[in-house]
Motif scaffolding. Sequence first.
Motif, PDB file in Angstrom:
ATOM      1  N   UNK A  56       0.818  -1.217   0.000  1.00  0.00           N
ATOM      2  CA  UNK A  56       0.000   0.000   0.000  1.00  0.00           C
ATOM      3  C   UNK A  56       0.853   1.270   0.000  1.00  0.00           C
ATOM      4  N   UNK A  57       2.085   1.164   0.478  1.00  0.00           N
ATOM      5  CA  UNK A  57       2.986   2.320   0.551  1.00  0.00           C
ATOM      6  C   UNK A  57       3.699   2.577  -0.777  1.00  0.00           C
ATOM      7  N   UNK A  58       3.649   1.619  -1.689  1.00  0.00           N
ATOM      8  CA  UNK A  58       4.414   1.709  -2.933  1.00  0.00           C
ATOM      9  C   UNK A  58       3.750   2.609  -3.966  1.00  0.00           C
ATOM     10  N   UNK A  59       3.426   3.798  -3.533  1.00  0.00           N
ATOM     11  CA  UNK A  59       2.895   4.844  -4.398  1.00  0.00           C
ATOM     12  C   UNK A  59       4.061   5.781  -4.698  1.00  0.00           C
ATOM     13  N   UNK A  73       8.035   7.984   6.337  1.00  0.00           N
ATOM     14  CA  UNK A  73       8.745   7.345   7.462  1.00  0.00           C
ATOM     15  C   UNK A  73       8.114   7.770   8.784  1.00  0.00           C
ATOM     16  N   UNK A  74       7.837   9.048   8.949  1.00  0.00           N
ATOM     17  CA  UNK A  74       7.230   9.530  10.195  1.00  0.00           C
ATOM     18  C   UNK A  74       5.856   8.899  10.420  1.00  0.00           C
ATOM     19  N   UNK A  75       5.060   8.767   9.370  1.00  0.00           N
ATOM     20  CA  UNK A  75       3.726   8.188   9.540  1.00  0.00           C
ATOM     21  C   UNK A  75       3.818   6.689   9.846  1.00  0.00           C
ATOM     22  N   UNK A  76       4.790   5.985   9.238  1.00  0.00           N
ATOM     23  CA  UNK A  76       4.969   4.563   9.536  1.00  0.00           C
ATOM     24  C   UNK A  76       5.444   4.373  10.978  1.00  0.00           C
ATOM     25  N   UNK A  77       6.317   5.219  11.445  1.00  0.00           N
ATOM     26  CA  UNK A  77       6.787   5.138  12.829  1.00  0.00           C
ATOM     27  C   UNK A  77       5.661   5.424  13.803  1.00  0.00           C
TER      28      UNK A  77
END
Length: 82
Positions: A56-59, A73-77
Amino acid sequence: MEEIRNQTRAFLSNYIKSQPLKDNDDIFAIGDVNSLFAMQLVMFIEKEFGIEIDNDDLDLNNFRSIQAIATLIASKRAAVSQ
């Protein structure tokens, strides 16, 4: 967030040598990178920042600029810490 941007900029500077990168420069529009680079970028992010990039992140928009990468990165963390 500044540390994320600095680490990402340092990584990208190994591949994009035609100009110094600003936070919002479109790294794919500059033209110094290819599809293999995209995979290397994902691997760098996962290893360097200890996160997993999901399908889903591979945009492309998540990887288009230093700022976009730092935001991803901040949102995944943040999601992991909840």
